[in-house]
Design a protein around this motif. Structure first.
Motif, PDB file in Angstrom:
ATOM      1  N   ARG A 138      52.915 -11.537 -51.437  1.00  0.00           N
ATOM      2  CA  ARG A 138      53.870 -12.575 -51.799  1.00  0.00           C
ATOM      3  C   ARG A 138      54.803 -12.830 -50.623  1.00  0.00           C
ATOM      4  NH1 ARG A 138      58.892 -12.096 -53.996  1.00  0.00           N
ATOM      5  NH2 ARG A 138      58.498  -9.874 -54.362  1.00  0.00           N
ATOM      6  N   GLY A 194      58.124 -17.292 -52.043  1.00  0.00           N
ATOM      7  CA  GLY A 194      57.828 -17.048 -53.453  1.00  0.00           C
ATOM      8  C   GLY A 194      56.382 -17.205 -53.841  1.00  0.00           C
ATOM      9  N   THR A 195      55.574 -17.813 -52.986  1.00  0.00           N
ATOM     10  CA  THR A 195      54.174 -18.020 -53.335  1.00  0.00           C
ATOM     11  C   THR A 195      53.345 -16.783 -53.009  1.00  0.00           C
ATOM     12  OG1 THR A 195      53.751 -19.004 -51.172  1.00  0.00           O
ATOM     13  CG2 THR A 195      54.323 -20.503 -52.961  1.00  0.00           C
ATOM     14  N   VAL A 196      52.264 -16.606 -53.745  1.00  0.00           N
ATOM     15  CA  VAL A 196      51.327 -15.497 -53.523  1.00  0.00           C
ATOM     16  C   VAL A 196      50.139 -16.041 -52.751  1.00  0.00           C
ATOM     17  CG1 VAL A 196      49.852 -13.779 -54.624  1.00  0.00           C
ATOM     18  CG2 VAL A 196      52.073 -14.330 -55.618  1.00  0.00           C
ATOM     19  N   VAL A 197      49.795 -15.379 -51.679  1.00  0.00           N
ATOM     20  CA  VAL A 197      48.718 -15.849 -50.807  1.00  0.00           C
ATOM     21  C   VAL A 197      47.657 -14.767 -50.685  1.00  0.00           C
ATOM     22  CG1 VAL A 197      50.205 -17.404 -49.496  1.00  0.00           C
ATOM     23  CG2 VAL A 197      49.948 -15.035 -48.760  1.00  0.00           C
ATOM     24  N   GLU A 198      46.457 -15.209 -50.349  1.00  0.00           N
ATOM     25  CA  GLU A 198      45.356 -14.289 -50.113  1.00  0.00           C
ATOM     26  C   GLU A 198      45.243 -14.004 -48.625  1.00  0.00           C
ATOM     27  OE1 GLU A 198      41.884 -16.006 -51.745  1.00  0.00           O
ATOM     28  OE2 GLU A 198      42.536 -15.819 -53.832  1.00  0.00           O
ATOM     29  N   SER A 212      52.882 -23.859 -43.424  1.00  0.00           N
ATOM     30  CA  SER A 212      52.347 -23.936 -44.781  1.00  0.00           C
ATOM     31  C   SER A 212      52.965 -22.905 -45.701  1.00  0.00           C
ATOM     32  CB  SER A 212      50.826 -23.754 -44.760  1.00  0.00           C
ATOM     33  OG  SER A 212      50.211 -24.700 -43.894  1.00  0.00           O
ATOM     34  N   ALA A 213      53.668 -21.943 -45.143  1.00  0.00           N
ATOM     35  CA  ALA A 213      54.249 -20.865 -45.943  1.00  0.00           C
ATOM     36  C   ALA A 213      55.419 -21.382 -46.765  1.00  0.00           C
ATOM     37  CB  ALA A 213      54.710 -19.726 -45.038  1.00  0.00           C
ATOM     38  N   VAL A 214      55.454 -20.992 -48.039  1.00  0.00           N
ATOM     39  CA  VAL A 214      56.538 -21.355 -48.960  1.00  0.00           C
ATOM     40  C   VAL A 214      57.045 -20.078 -49.613  1.00  0.00           C
ATOM     41  CG1 VAL A 214      57.183 -22.678 -50.996  1.00  0.00           C
ATOM     42  CG2 VAL A 214      55.507 -23.608 -49.391  1.00  0.00           C
ATOM     43  N   LEU A 258      49.532 -19.916 -42.569  1.00  0.00           N
ATOM     44  CA  LEU A 258      50.966 -19.901 -42.819  1.00  0.00           C
ATOM     45  C   LEU A 258      51.745 -20.716 -41.792  1.00  0.00           C
ATOM     46  CD1 LEU A 258      51.449 -16.122 -43.778  1.00  0.00           C
ATOM     47  CD2 LEU A 258      51.060 -18.077 -45.286  1.00  0.00           C
TER      48      LEU A 258
END
Length: 458
Positions: A148, A278-282, A274-276, A287
């Motif tokens: 996250r 609070g978001t969950v990324v794989e 592209s990173a925000v 980013l």
């Protein structure tokens, strides 16, 4: 006598009756009656005159307001002046491509003109291109592990230094990596202690063997234990290095919180983000992109018919809409080995010189001029002689007034290749045309200034 005033006709019978009555009166009385009759007739004629004048004025006004009736002379003069104003307005609109300079203006603006001389110029072709980041100096950073995003510290356009933290993530994998580092460090400490004890026991066994206090078998066992302990230490140190490397690749710190610090591997400008938070990324999710803006590429997909015009090492000239009229250069560094089977085009890549790369932006569209082909008839003019007017390449035709001044008219032209500070005008000029070769930008500025609407008229 007749009376035109109102109610006069109704009085006439009474006048006849009174006249017959007066004849029968004495002479003195008849004189008084005649005086009264004369006064009555004068009043009737005086009242009729204003009535006629008022009626005449009303008839004249109604006639003037009727369609097809011409106005008075004074009104005709006013309308004539209005017509002249309309003609002047039309002339102002028609003169938006021409401007007159006095001799003083020509001297101050350093405007110079000369007759165009037709010659031959190398053939040139124009192909579309695009300005893109230099991939050799671009870092497209993705998530090193799934997790996250907790913080993003940069925005597009920000300048960053090498090693600067761009974003922070929390990942279970990072927590495990940090735990592995701690366990490996503990294993190294334990193995080092065991190796030190085994080495001490071996030395003691060697002394006792010299004194024949222990059997040789015990001495040999001590040697084996020391070697095993040393091997265990080497293994533990290798595991510690692996754990630290894994944690370093993930960007995790020394604690076991699972935080990952995404750092910039180079100094440059943030191109995309592209990173925000609070978001969950794989793992691998894009980013942030950082690029060195001092070096850019110019990519071209040349048609098959122009495949032979591009050679490694040659210089290309191109322009972009953001800097209309300016000429930029790039050096060809790669030419595709074959055509794209889908588009039937040849990929070409050129490096834009660092002197101008700072002004250009990635993803700008470009028009690339490639020299080649048969020679064409053209007039060779200085680069500054061609200006962009109303979005089209144009030159200014000079008409001298014989007193040092001139009238300059903009004329759209087609241009070809540029070389050694000169540009080929392939269409729009004929031999003998008097063209502005110096100070064209000054003429353009005055032309645009004169074509702007007057604020007093708005």
């Amino acid at each position: 006598a007749q009376c035109d005033a109102p109610n006069c006709h109704s009085r006439l019978p009474m006048m006849d009756t009174n006249t017959s009555l007066a004849r029968r009166l004495p002479s003195c009385a008849r004189g008084i009656v005649l005086l009264l009759l004369t006064a009555a007739l004068g009043a009737c004629s005086g009242a009729s005159t204003p009535a006629k004048e008022e009626a005449g004025e009303k008839d004249a006004d109604s006639m003037q307001n009727m369609p097809g009736i011409s106005k008075s002379a004074g009104e005709k003069d006013e309308s004539g002046e209005g017509g002249e104003g309309g003609e002047e307005g039309e002339e102002g609109e028609a003169s938006t491509t021409a401007i007159a300079f006095t001799a003083a203006q020509v001297q101050r603006g350093k405007v110079r003109w000369e007759a165009a001389v037709m010659g031959t110029a190398a053939g040139a072709a124009t192909v579309p291109g695009q300005v893109v980041p230099n991939e050799d100096r671009t870092a497209r950073l993705g998530a090193p592990a799934g997790g996250r995003i907790v913080a993003v510290r940069v925005s597009p356009g920000d300048r960053v230094t090498r090693g600067q933290v761009l974003a922070t993530l929390v990942s279970p994998e990072a927590g495990m990596a940090q735990s592995d580092v701690a366990k490996a460090a503990a294993a190294v400490s334990s193995a080092r202690a065991q190796a030190a004890y085994a080495a001490s026991a071996r030395d003691r066994a060697e002394r006792l063997l010299t004194l024949k206090a222990i059997p040789r078998q015990d001495y040999e066992r001590a040697i084996a234990d020391a070697a095993l302990a040393q091997a265990t230490l080497v293994q533990a140190e290798a595991e510690a290095r692996r754990a630290r490397s894994t944690a370093s690749q993930l960007g995790s710190g020394g604690d076991v919180s699972g935080e990952i610090a995404l750092r910039s591997p180079l100094a440059g400008v943030v191109l995309t983000r592209s990173a925000v938070p609070g978001t969950v990324v794989e793992v691998g999710a894009p980013l942030v992109t950082v690029t060195d803006a001092s070096s850019l590429w110019l990519t071209i997909n040349a048609p098959e018919s122009m495949a032979g015009l591009f050679r490694r090492g040659e210089t290309l000239h191109f322009g972009v809409p953001a800097f209309a009229g300016e000429d930029f250069t790039a050096r060809v560094t790669a030419v595709g080995a074959g055509l794209d089977p889908t588009t039937r085009t040849l990929p070409v890549r050129a490096v834009i010189t660092s002197a101008v790369a700072g002004r250009l932006k990635p993803e700008m569209l470009a028009q690339v001029v490639v020299a080649g082909g048969p020679p064409t008839a053209a007039a060779l003019l200085p680069d500054a002689a061609v200006q962009l007017v109303n979005g089209k390449p144009s030159v200014f035709i000079a008409t001298p007034d014989g007193q040092g001044g001139a009238t300059f008219t903009a004329r759209a032209v087609d241009v070809g290749a540029r070389s050694a500070g000169r540009i080929a005008v392939t269409r729009g000029l004929a031999a003998g045309d008097v063209v502005v070769v110096a100070g064209a930008f000054t003429v353009k500025a005055q032309l645009l200034k004169g074509s702007m609407p007057d604020m007093d008229d708005m």
